[in-house]
Structure formats: C-alpha cells, structure tokens
Scaffold this active site. Structure first.
Site, mmCIF file in Angstrom:
data_model
loop_
_atom_site.group_PDB
_atom_site.id
_atom_site.type_symbol
_atom_site.label_atom_id
_atom_site.label_comp_id
_atom_site.label_asym_id
_atom_site.label_seq_id
_atom_site.Cartn_x
_atom_site.Cartn_y
_atom_site.Cartn_z
ATOM 1 N N HIS A 174 0.839 -1.208 0.000
ATOM 2 C CA HIS A 174 0.000 0.000 0.000
ATOM 3 C C HIS A 174 0.878 1.264 0.000
ATOM 4 C CE1 HIS A 174 -2.993 2.856 1.486
ATOM 5 N NE2 HIS A 174 -3.913 1.949 1.622
ATOM 6 N N GLU A 180 -1.169 1.781 -5.253
ATOM 7 C CA GLU A 180 -0.992 0.545 -4.481
ATOM 8 C C GLU A 180 -0.968 -0.683 -5.388
ATOM 9 O OE1 GLU A 180 -4.175 0.735 -1.571
ATOM 10 O OE2 GLU A 180 -4.011 2.924 -1.674
HETATM 11 O O1 TA6 Z 1 -6.227 1.756 -0.268
HETATM 12 C C1 TA6 Z 1 -7.205 2.721 -0.057
HETATM 13 C C2 TA6 Z 1 -7.854 2.476 1.299
HETATM 14 O O2 TA6 Z 1 -8.517 1.241 1.335
HETATM 15 C C3 TA6 Z 1 -8.765 3.656 1.570
HETATM 16 O O3 TA6 Z 1 -10.127 3.287 1.483
HETATM 17 C C4 TA6 Z 1 -8.349 4.099 2.970
HETATM 18 O O4 TA6 Z 1 -9.115 3.436 3.953
HETATM 19 C C5 TA6 Z 1 -6.875 3.689 2.976
HETATM 20 O O5 TA6 Z 1 -6.861 2.440 2.328
HETATM 21 C C6 TA6 Z 1 -6.196 3.683 4.327
HETATM 22 O O6 TA6 Z 1 -6.691 2.654 5.132
HETATM 23 P P1 TA6 Z 1 -6.146 2.569 6.657
HETATM 24 O O7 TA6 Z 1 -6.818 1.374 7.260
HETATM 25 O O8 TA6 Z 1 -4.645 2.402 6.574
HETATM 26 O O9 TA6 Z 1 -6.525 3.881 7.286
#
Ligand code: TA6
Length: 298
Positions: free
Chosen positions: A167, A269
C-alpha cells in the site's frame, strides 16, 4: 533479537540495524548512494531516498509508531485481507501483517543490490488472528531501484484464501499538480459510490479519490513537475491497482493523518484486491512485487 544481536547475526556491508527515534527496530540499507529504511514492525518500508533525491516514500507527521498499530505512510503490508475484513467488522482494516513484529531471516548482497528478508509466521501474530498455517516473507532489494516482494507460502493442509496490497504512499509536491498514468482504458471501481467506470487518459486529483483498477498488470507513473521527477511503479503478481488520496474531509477524520497532509501524498498501491483476490492450494506460493524507480527531469 536486540539491535546488537542483529548486527552481529547479519554482519553485512551496507546494512545497519538500529533503534529509531520512535523506538522501532529498523534496518538501514545503503547502495551506491541510495538508502532505504525498513522497520521490523509490520515489515514496514519507511523510507526510500535515491541518491541526490528527496524521499520517494511519504510519512505522516502524525503517524503512530506503536505495537499493534499501523504506521501511516511508507509501504504498509496489507495481508491476509485488503480493506475491511470480508466477514468480521471487528477485525483490523487491511489485515494483521502490518501490526505484527516480523523477524529477519536473511540479509546480504545479490547481483550488486543490498537485500533483506523478513518473515511472518502464525507464532508471531496474536492468537485471535490465527487461522491456519502460513509462511510469509517480505524481500526488499535496494539497487538502482527499490523492490519489495511479498512471498506467501501456503504451508497448511487446506486452501489459503487472501487479498493483499503493498500500500505504497508516495511523497509528492502538490496533489493538484501531479498526474498518474498507466491506467488508460482500464475498468475501475470508484469505492466512494461503488460504481464502475473506464479510465480515460491520465488520473488527475481534485477531490477524495479511492479507485480500484481491475485487470491491469502494467506500470504506473507519477509525473510530479513540482519535484521535477517521475516515479515509476512496476509490479509482478498483481492484476489490480488502487489509487487513493483522502482529500480534506477524510484527512480530518483520521487521527494519524494531518488535516492538510493530503496535499503532499498519493497512494498508488500494488494489490491483489477485489476480483484479483487469490486462493492458494496446499503447498502453493504467490509473490506480490512492486518495483519503484524515480528519475529526475532535468
Ligand atoms: O487503499 C485505499 C484504502 O482502502 C482507503 O479506502 C483508505 O481506507 C486507505 O486504504 C487507508 O486505510 P487505513 O486502514 O490504513 O486507514
């Protein structure tokens, strides 16, 4: 193992283990003037600074750096699920791998690159998350590029179903001034309203953006005129890509994310998400890999 024990056990030129200012055990990898830092907490890549450049990875000034909490920035390892748990809302977002303390199993040089391998096994995760046997490794290689490969081995007698993401948070000059290319013509899910669309040209940013691109194996490029560089994000073992910027309102709602920090970051990501979730038969293995390269524009 303590930092001293790690430096003795893995006595490798260009790798130094240390306790960072937050008390995390980290390894700094060096190679031809470039540097990368990975924390054993979550096997979390914290920083990647190519020679003569700014950090390519972004880190929130309000991130947690605590046991059982995810780090906000760098490259979180999301496994064995991406996003919310498929059936249990009480489970942590993006799985437990990024919350655990991984162990170092190998480190050294390979074809001129500096590498380190960390491992996660059921014994390293809290009881409440244990559900079958597995062996997961993160192999990081630093050379002219930065590579991070999540290697998932199903060591159980049953199937291992998972979704996953590397991510990656990228450090940019200004979200309104950058563009992401490489996804033209690809179908994507806009997760803000669960609608399907087809990408037309490059991606620009004017509001909260949370898009899951499907059936895409190509590289993406972040064109950042403000920092005078293009960041190329290539991948293997992934047919889905997520592009995210929380914009203002969501930034304000996240305690570990500064209200105005959305200006300086974008996530591109490398995932096995949505229809790209995977199932491994007993004994099977899958590798999800991202290869990051940053070139300055003269
Ligand atoms: O990858 C995007 C996502 O799924 C967004 O929806 C947002 O929630 C982000 O990841 C961050 O997630 P986290 O659980 O690290 O706050």
């Amino acid at each position: 193992m303590t930092v001293q024990e790690l430096n003795t056990e893995f006595d490798v030129p260009d790798i130094l283990f240390y306790n960072d200012s937050h008390g995390l055990v980290c390894a700094e990898l060096s190679n031809a003037g470039s540097k990368a830092v990975i924390a054993l907490h979550g096997a979390h890549l914290m920083s990647y600074v190519p020679k003569g450049q700014r950090d390519v990875l972004w880190m929130s000034g309000k991130s947690y750096f605590a046991a059982g909490k995810p780090i906000r920035g760098g490259i979180p390892v999301c496994w064995p699920w991406f996003g919310g748990h498929p059936s249990d809302p009480a489970m942590p977002s993006h799985g437990f791998a990024r919350l655990a303390e991984w162990e170092v199993i190998a480190a050294g040089k390979h074809e001129g690159a500096t590498f380190i391998e960390l491992v996660l096994t059921p014994g390293l995760i809290p009881e409440k998350f244990r559900n079958g046997d597995f062996l997961v490794k993160l192999r990081v290689e630093l050379g002219g590029k930065l590579s991070a490969a999540l290697i998932i081995d199903n060591t159980d007698v049953g199937e291992l179903a998972f979704s996953a993401a590397l991510h990656s948070y990228f450090n940019i000059s200004e979200i309104a001034d950058i563009a992401v290319s490489g996804l033209d013509g690809k179908t994507f899910i806009d997760t803000l309203d669960d609608t399907l669309h087809v990408q037309k040209g490059d991606i620009g940013f004017t509001a909260e953006t949370d898009l899951v691109y499907l059936d895409t194996e190509g590289a993406c490029i972040i064109d950042d005129p403000g920092f005078g560089r293009r960041i190329r994000i290539a991948k293997c073992g992934s047919r889905s890509t997520v592009v995210w910027n929380p914009w203002k309102a969501k930034s304000v709602r996240m305690p570990d994310f500064g209200d105005e920090e959305y200006h300086s970051m974008v996530c591109v990501e490398t995932t096995n998400a949505e229809t790209d979730a995977r199932i491994l038969a007993p004994g099977e293995s899958h590798t999800l890999q991202v290869i990051i390269e940053s070139e300055t524009q003269d």
